[in-house]
Design a protein around this motif. Structure first.
Motif, PDB file in Angstrom:
ATOM      1  N   PRO A  86      -7.315  -0.338 -10.715  1.00 19.66           N
ATOM      2  CA  PRO A  86      -6.931   0.972 -10.193  1.00 19.66           C
ATOM      3  C   PRO A  86      -7.857   2.056 -10.705  1.00 19.66           C
ATOM      4  O   PRO A  86      -8.350   1.986 -11.829  1.00 19.66           O
ATOM      5  CB  PRO A  86      -5.510   1.156 -10.731  1.00 19.66           C
ATOM      6  N   GLN A  87      -8.083   3.065  -9.865  1.00 17.68           N
ATOM      7  CA  GLN A  87      -8.945   4.180 -10.232  1.00 17.68           C
ATOM      8  C   GLN A  87      -8.204   5.517 -10.217  1.00 17.68           C
ATOM      9  O   GLN A  87      -8.733   6.512 -10.679  1.00 17.68           O
ATOM     10  CB  GLN A  87     -10.133   4.258  -9.268  1.00 17.68           C
ATOM     11  N   ALA A 136      -2.653   6.273  -0.322  1.00 15.23           N
ATOM     12  CA  ALA A 136      -3.819   5.443  -0.617  1.00 15.23           C
ATOM     13  C   ALA A 136      -4.842   5.660   0.485  1.00 15.23           C
ATOM     14  O   ALA A 136      -4.515   5.631   1.666  1.00 15.23           O
ATOM     15  CB  ALA A 136      -3.427   3.976  -0.707  1.00 15.23           C
ATOM     16  N   TRP A 151       0.184   1.268  -6.833  1.00 17.87           N
ATOM     17  CA  TRP A 151      -0.044   0.158  -5.915  1.00 17.87           C
ATOM     18  C   TRP A 151      -0.050  -1.170  -6.664  1.00 17.87           C
ATOM     19  O   TRP A 151       0.621  -2.126  -6.269  1.00 17.87           O
ATOM     20  CB  TRP A 151      -1.378   0.392  -5.258  1.00 17.87           C
ATOM     21  N   CYS A 200       0.832  -1.209   0.000  1.00 20.79           N
ATOM     22  CA  CYS A 200       0.000   0.000   0.000  1.00 20.79           C
ATOM     23  C   CYS A 200       0.867   1.259   0.000  1.00 20.79           C
ATOM     24  O   CYS A 200       1.643   1.484   0.930  1.00 20.79           O
ATOM     25  CB  CYS A 200      -0.916  -0.009   1.223  1.00 20.79           C
ATOM     26  N   ASP A 236      -9.267   4.589  -4.685  1.00 21.13           N
ATOM     27  CA  ASP A 236      -7.993   4.424  -5.384  1.00 21.13           C
ATOM     28  C   ASP A 236      -7.955   3.079  -6.090  1.00 21.13           C
ATOM     29  O   ASP A 236      -7.300   2.914  -7.112  1.00 21.13           O
ATOM     30  CB  ASP A 236      -6.829   4.490  -4.382  1.00 21.13           C
ATOM     31  N   LEU A 237      -8.666   2.111  -5.503  1.00 21.59           N
ATOM     32  CA  LEU A 237      -8.636   0.746  -5.995  1.00 21.59           C
ATOM     33  C   LEU A 237     -10.003   0.110  -5.776  1.00 21.59           C
ATOM     34  O   LEU A 237     -10.617   0.296  -4.722  1.00 21.59           O
ATOM     35  CB  LEU A 237      -7.561  -0.029  -5.215  1.00 21.59           C
ATOM     36  N   VAL A 274     -10.510   2.012  -0.651  1.00 18.96           N
ATOM     37  CA  VAL A 274     -10.598   0.778  -1.432  1.00 18.96           C
ATOM     38  C   VAL A 274     -12.037   0.297  -1.365  1.00 18.96           C
ATOM     39  O   VAL A 274     -12.607   0.185  -0.277  1.00 18.96           O
ATOM     40  CB  VAL A 274      -9.649  -0.315  -0.890  1.00 18.96           C
ATOM     41  N   GLY A 290      -3.551   4.201  -7.168  1.00 18.13           N
ATOM     42  CA  GLY A 290      -3.983   2.815  -7.390  1.00 18.13           C
ATOM     43  C   GLY A 290      -3.121   2.107  -8.416  1.00 18.13           C
ATOM     44  O   GLY A 290      -2.774   0.927  -8.252  1.00 18.13           O
TER      45      GLY A 290
END
Length: 159
Positions: free
Chosen positions: A142-143, A31, A150, A27, A124-125, A34, A147
């Motif tokens: 991932p967004q 971040a 990561w 991580c 973020d994910l 999620v 992400g």
């Protein structure tokens, strides 16, 4: 890893716990959110359990279905675990005081985020879990740039 993310087969519960642990270890700073999606029994809480154990939490980790949120402080990091399954209207989240949870410092792991649509911060994910025979399938998407960073760190081990 592709631009669309990573697809993984998780053979059993220990593999789901291991993915959670590796997500915790990889991580990146920054971040914050999620989203965990999937049907009942797909392994969302198991993944969170592996995550929190890797951060040093030794107590129980249960789905906060009735309380909506459980907060943890492993290794000096605040983690809020949400389960929004019982929400009937996203506006119910206003009563939780979401601003205090999504403060930019804590990591928020949100099960059933679709039940809080329009009220939650963008993730973020996104992790989508589904039953696949005796195991699970996981799709990590991932967004944000955080992400993507990561997943690049994670993909070396899982690809």
């Amino acid at each position: 890893m592709t631009a669309e993310g990573i697809d993984l087969h998780l053979a059993d519960e220990p593999a789901t716990l291991a993915l959670g642990a590796d997500l915790a270890r990889s991580c990146p700073d920054g971040a914050r959110v999620v989203h965990l999606t999937g049907d009942l029994g797909a392994g969302k809480t198991t993944l969170v359990r592996g995550w929190l154990r890797a951060l040093g939490h030794s107590g129980a980790v249960k789905s906060p279905t009735y309380t909506l949120v459980e907060s943890y402080e492993p290794a000096g990091r605040t983690v809020h675990h949400f389960d929004l399954y019982r929400l009937t209207d996203p506006e119910e989240l206003e009563y939780l005081g979401l601003d205090g949870y999504f403060d930019g410092r804590a990591l928020c792991l949100v099960e059933w985020p679709e039940r809080g649509a329009g009220m939650l911060e963008a993730p973020d994910l996104i992790i989508r879990l589904r039953v696949d025979g005796p195991g699970r399938r996981a799709h990590l998407q991932p967004q944000t740039e955080t992400g993507r960073t990561w997943l690049r760190a994670l993909s070396d081990k899982w690809q």
